[in-house]
Write an enzyme that holds these catalytic residues in place. Structure first.
Site, PDB file in Angstrom:
ATOM      1  N   GLY A   1      -2.548   4.700  13.722  1.00  0.00           N
ATOM      2  CA  GLY A   1      -2.743   3.919  12.505  1.00  0.00           C
ATOM      3  C   GLY A   1      -2.470   2.443  12.713  1.00  0.00           C
ATOM      4  O   GLY A   1      -3.252   1.578  12.291  1.00  0.00           O
ATOM      5  N   GLY A   2      -1.380   2.146  13.399  1.00  0.00           N
ATOM      6  CA  GLY A   2      -1.014   0.752  13.621  1.00  0.00           C
ATOM      7  C   GLY A   2      -2.026   0.017  14.482  1.00  0.00           C
ATOM      8  O   GLY A   2      -2.405  -1.126  14.193  1.00  0.00           O
TER       9      GLY A   2
ATOM     10  N   CYS B   1      12.092   7.054  14.202  1.00  0.00           N
ATOM     11  CA  CYS B   1      11.372   6.364  15.274  1.00  0.00           C
ATOM     12  C   CYS B   1      12.269   6.146  16.486  1.00  0.00           C
ATOM     13  O   CYS B   1      11.794   5.863  17.574  1.00  0.00           O
ATOM     14  CB  CYS B   1      10.812   5.031  14.784  1.00  0.00           C
ATOM     15  SG  CYS B   1      12.019   4.046  13.895  1.00  0.00           S
TER      16      CYS B   1
ATOM     17  N   GLU C   1       5.161  -1.363  13.643  1.00  0.00           N
ATOM     18  CA  GLU C   1       6.213  -0.666  14.387  1.00  0.00           C
ATOM     19  C   GLU C   1       5.714   0.760  14.513  1.00  0.00           C
ATOM     20  O   GLU C   1       5.519   1.433  13.516  1.00  0.00           O
ATOM     21  CB  GLU C   1       7.527  -0.792  13.600  1.00  0.00           C
ATOM     22  CG  GLU C   1       8.746  -0.389  14.382  1.00  0.00           C
ATOM     23  CD  GLU C   1       9.145   1.029  14.043  1.00  0.00           C
ATOM     24  OE1 GLU C   1       8.645   1.957  14.725  1.00  0.00           O
ATOM     25  OE2 GLU C   1       9.952   1.191  13.132  1.00  0.00           O
TER      26      GLU C   1
ATOM     27  N   LYS D   1       0.900  -1.160   0.000  1.00  0.00           N
ATOM     28  CA  LYS D   1       0.000   0.000   0.000  1.00  0.00           C
ATOM     29  C   LYS D   1       0.933   1.202   0.000  1.00  0.00           C
ATOM     30  O   LYS D   1       1.540   1.532   1.014  1.00  0.00           O
ATOM     31  CB  LYS D   1      -0.900  -0.024   1.250  1.00  0.00           C
ATOM     32  CG  LYS D   1      -2.236   0.694   1.095  1.00  0.00           C
ATOM     33  CD  LYS D   1      -2.109   2.193   0.959  1.00  0.00           C
ATOM     34  CE  LYS D   1      -1.850   2.839   2.305  1.00  0.00           C
ATOM     35  NZ  LYS D   1      -1.597   4.296   2.180  1.00  0.00           N
TER      36      LYS D   1
END
Lengths: 528, 528
Positions: free
Chosen positions: A244-245, A301, A264, A183
């Site tokens: 989102g995760g 991150c 993650e 995606k």
């Protein structure tokens, strides 16, 4: 060269009606490229092709898959400057970073190729029959890892190469024997399209089945949701926000057949500065940490968002120097106006907490989308009481916490959520003397660092990039390093299976020369 | 000797007001033992003790934990006849089975002890520093598996020893370095209490921290739910029904911090009888399968509930012989009236499907709680259309499916949900000739068997007991065999960590003599 179309297997397709553009944050203007959002029909086509490709691809040898991965690296390099230009335009990141990240991405693909060529990653395990065992004979059982099926990869905004279209997730998926459906990240859809073309060219050159890779454009959340809910999708890789995760994770668990989502997500990467570090080289650490916070406009991150120390003159000096050093650095442009707005909002939110004071705040005017760095300070007691201060601000931002004593420091670490990394600055003696602190930090993180900065994630077998929730949805797996392949496989046991029909990895003759576990012990020998 | 109390760590406790009794299915009467349902206070006490114990227990050496596991096996044996009597009374299973299962349980504990003594299971992985690497130096990184925290174990009804209080889940939890809290199975709470006393005696003798093990009684679902939702619980092991396992799985995913639930649930264990098997020894297979279906009154998760073949005279003969053989066997008593009722209900439900016909149905009168065996027959086309026929009936029950051709057989296998096992009866040539059938079967199962019966699960490193959902909630892990330990650990990377403070498994000197992955290759050498 960038068409804006999806790749459904090796065919370009634009059946959808909705379009969107990417954005050049340096020019503060949309790019000239227009992308066609994938339609439901195109999603179904991509999954159907992947399912068909899987029936063939899953049986390919490690050598054949390695050839494919090496060809992808070569084809990415062959895209040359056009790819670098798309990357810098769509991300605002400089050319040096683009080239470095391209090298890393090619290195990842080749590292997985080497893993496949060596072959022992399948964890071949053999227990031989003992027909005369009492009270019951023992049967012959042999186990190895096999791929699970088509996987959806959601790339991240901040690594348009290394954690996107042909990044670590896709490389590990293809290495495992699973087809990948990407995606595409809407902020670098053009870069993604070019990289996709390289993957498909490599697939064609090395004889891979059509459907082993597809690339679907989308600027919203519907395409991703449809992919995750598709019954023929068997797993999901995601790098991005906690929101989102977590949403994808919950969605996948609501399926009739739940599937694993390896997300993650967020991390503030606590750093504990112990006295000796500050006494011996406090200024040097302050300088290094100013750089680490500012690296890539703070868009990592593993950015150090929380620095903890024991209240003292040396810690005060460290904080002052950190403030001076970071104020002297020039702001960088962020990836996209949305990310810049998110940064400003998060920074405002934490700055408005009354317990905080300002260590450094870059205030001079900048061009649009540039991130003005900020460092706040708070006492340990206040930090403990206010969970808002524990949240991630994605950008060049950090909070320094002055703790009264080691006990308070330990309590704070135990109150933190799961993190990707934790860092100790100090000396070897202090690791023992502050055992409770080190233990609390280790229990919260996937990687613990001694005398270093958390930014910079080495791609190697021993890397763990993933920590307790919400750093990632499954702390037992990593998204960086060759162990990332373990996310897309499951063990299957073959009981009493005829030699000639066993996979090569499990045959007596050990034709692949693997290190296996035979009757409980590691061995690379043939069985007699 | 059986008090009916909970064990909160090493202290007996009965603060709850609700009580229940276990049941002797042979006498069709409640036992004399009354059990105190654990109260919320007791649950919290057990978790608090486990959390405290974890801070110490997680750092114990493999040798020390192995000593504990071996002592548990010894103490279980030392309970002697009293334990065997409680087992047979509460389960209805015969003494021979009780003793065999006790031996298996002790064998499991000792297998995990041996795994710990060898030590390489921690997957120590070392990548040495390369300070001169270009363009960037490489840091030293070392990774190993560490335990995740207190785990709740839900035992199964059908293995009061091997999959309950000190069964495979508890053994693997304690081996991993995690404390275990067992939610005692209400059908064999007395057996569970005795086994718990053995575990706690072993814990005391080997110097384990109080709280490393607790045993909580409960006849309902509330105690289990409270345990799964407790924020200090970090994982769940479950063996039982799809309904129960799925409910716990969903609950655990709704937590603020989701935790893994390893539920081993239902399976109908498809068996494919290919022509050569029926031509060459159809009668023998019919006899073996009659025995496998009836084993333990059909109360095995690997019970063959579905036998598929190609319509032919030999398959018809096989079906007839299977019917004759199974009708000649004597029904066995089931574990509990509730399980017997569940069996009767499931059997009725499938028998009432109009597409089915009866192959064999034991109709003679039996004592209460005895399971009358039944085998149904259905055409491939009808089986495909009616998903009710795909559901598990827990007991001595099976469906035979006559398929028109290999294509229909393959279609049926692809329409099945995930299974623990799949079996092929045939010859080596047929594995190749029926490639599509074998491939479809393998894609659905955790263990694929050639020319055997699925009942009988060997405890060894190569065993995979767990398959795609809903056979288990996580097909990447096994609940039987030494790999089961991998469910309770996660990797942690140590970057640039001082030698003296590294865990022994990661030290240069390799003091534990482990096989490790050093710079990408297996090695048991010291590092220079």
């Amino acid at each position: 060269m960038i068409s804006g179309k999806n790749y459904i297997g090796n065919k370009q397709s634009s059946k959808g009606t909705k379009t969107y553009r990417t954005f050049d944050p340096n020019l503060n203007l949309a790019t000239e490229w227009e992308f066609y959002e994938a339609s439901t029909e195109e999603i179904d086509e991509a999954v159907a092709l992947a399912t068909k490709a899987f029936s063939e691809y899953k049986n390919f040898s490690g050598l054949k898959k390695a050839e494919f991965l090496r060809a992808i690296a070569d084809e990415i390099e062959a895209l040359g400057d056009a790819l670098i230009q798309a990357y810098t335009k769509e991300s605002g990141l400089p050319e040096g970073r683009a080239k470095g990240e391209r090298g890393r991405t090619m290195g990842q693909l080749r590292a997985f190729a080497a893993l496949l060529e060596e072959g022992s990653w399948v964890e071949a395990t053999i227990d031989e029959a003992q027909p005369d065992r009492q009270p019951m004979p023992k049967v012959d059982i042999r186990k190895m890892l096999v791929p699970i099926g088509p996987i959806v990869v959601f790339g991240s905004s901040n690594f348009p190469f290394a954690f996107s279209t042909a990044g670590g997730d896709t490389a590990s998926v293809l290495a495992s024997g699973c087809p990948a459906i990407v995606k595409s990240h809407p902020m670098h859809a053009g870069t993604g399209e070019l990289v996709s073309s390289a993957i498909l060219k490599a697939a064609e050159k090395t004889g891979m089945p059509n459907g082993v890779f597809s690339n679907l454009n989308s600027s919203g959340i519907e395409v991703g949701q449809q992919l995750v809910m598709h019954p023929d999708i068997k797993g999901v890789g995601f790098t991005g926000s906690i929101k989102g995760g977590t949403a994808l994770y919950k969605l996948a668990n609501e399926r009739k057949e739940p599937i694993p989502v390896f997300a993650e997500m967020g991390s503030i990467n606590p750093v504990v500065a112990l006295p000796s570090a500050l006494n011996e080289k406090g200024e040097e650490w302050a300088k290094q940490y100013a750089g680490s916070i500012m690296l890539g406009a703070g868009q990592f991150c593993t950015n150090p968002g929380l620095i903890l120390g024991l209240k003292s003159e040396t810690f005060s000096n460290f904080i002052t120097t950190l403030g001076t050093e970071i104020s002297a650095l020039s702001p960088g442009v962020m990836l996209h106006p949305n990310i810049h707005q998110g940064y400003e909002k998060g920074k405002q939110n934490l700055s408005s907490q009354p317990e905080t004071s300002v260590v450094a705040s870059y205030e001079a005017a900048t061009a649009p989308n540039f991130a003005q760095q900020k460092v706040l300070k708070v006492s340990g007691g206040d930090f403990l009481k206010n969970p808002t201060l524990h949240t991630e601000v994605f950008g060049p931002f950090s909070i320094v916490v002055e703790c009264n004593d080691a006990k308070e420091l330990e309590t704070i670490l135990n109150a933190l959520e799961g993190q990707l990394t934790g860092t100790i600055l100090g000396n070897a003696e202090e690791i023992k003397n502050y055992g409770g602190v080190v233990d609390a930090l280790q229990s919260r993180v996937g990687r613990i660092i001694f005398n270093g900065v958390p930014t910079g994630v080495e791609v190697c077998p021993s890397m763990q990039h993933g920590g307790p929730f919400p750093a990632s949805t499954d702390s037992r797996f990593t998204s960086v390093g060759t162990s990332a392949i373990k996310r897309w496989v499951r063990p299957v046991s073959f009981q009493n299976w005829p030699q000639e029909s066993l996979p090569d990895a499990l045959k007596d003759a050990n034709p692949l020369g693997l290190t296996r576990i035979v009757n409980g012990l590691h061995s690379n020998a043939k069985l007699k």
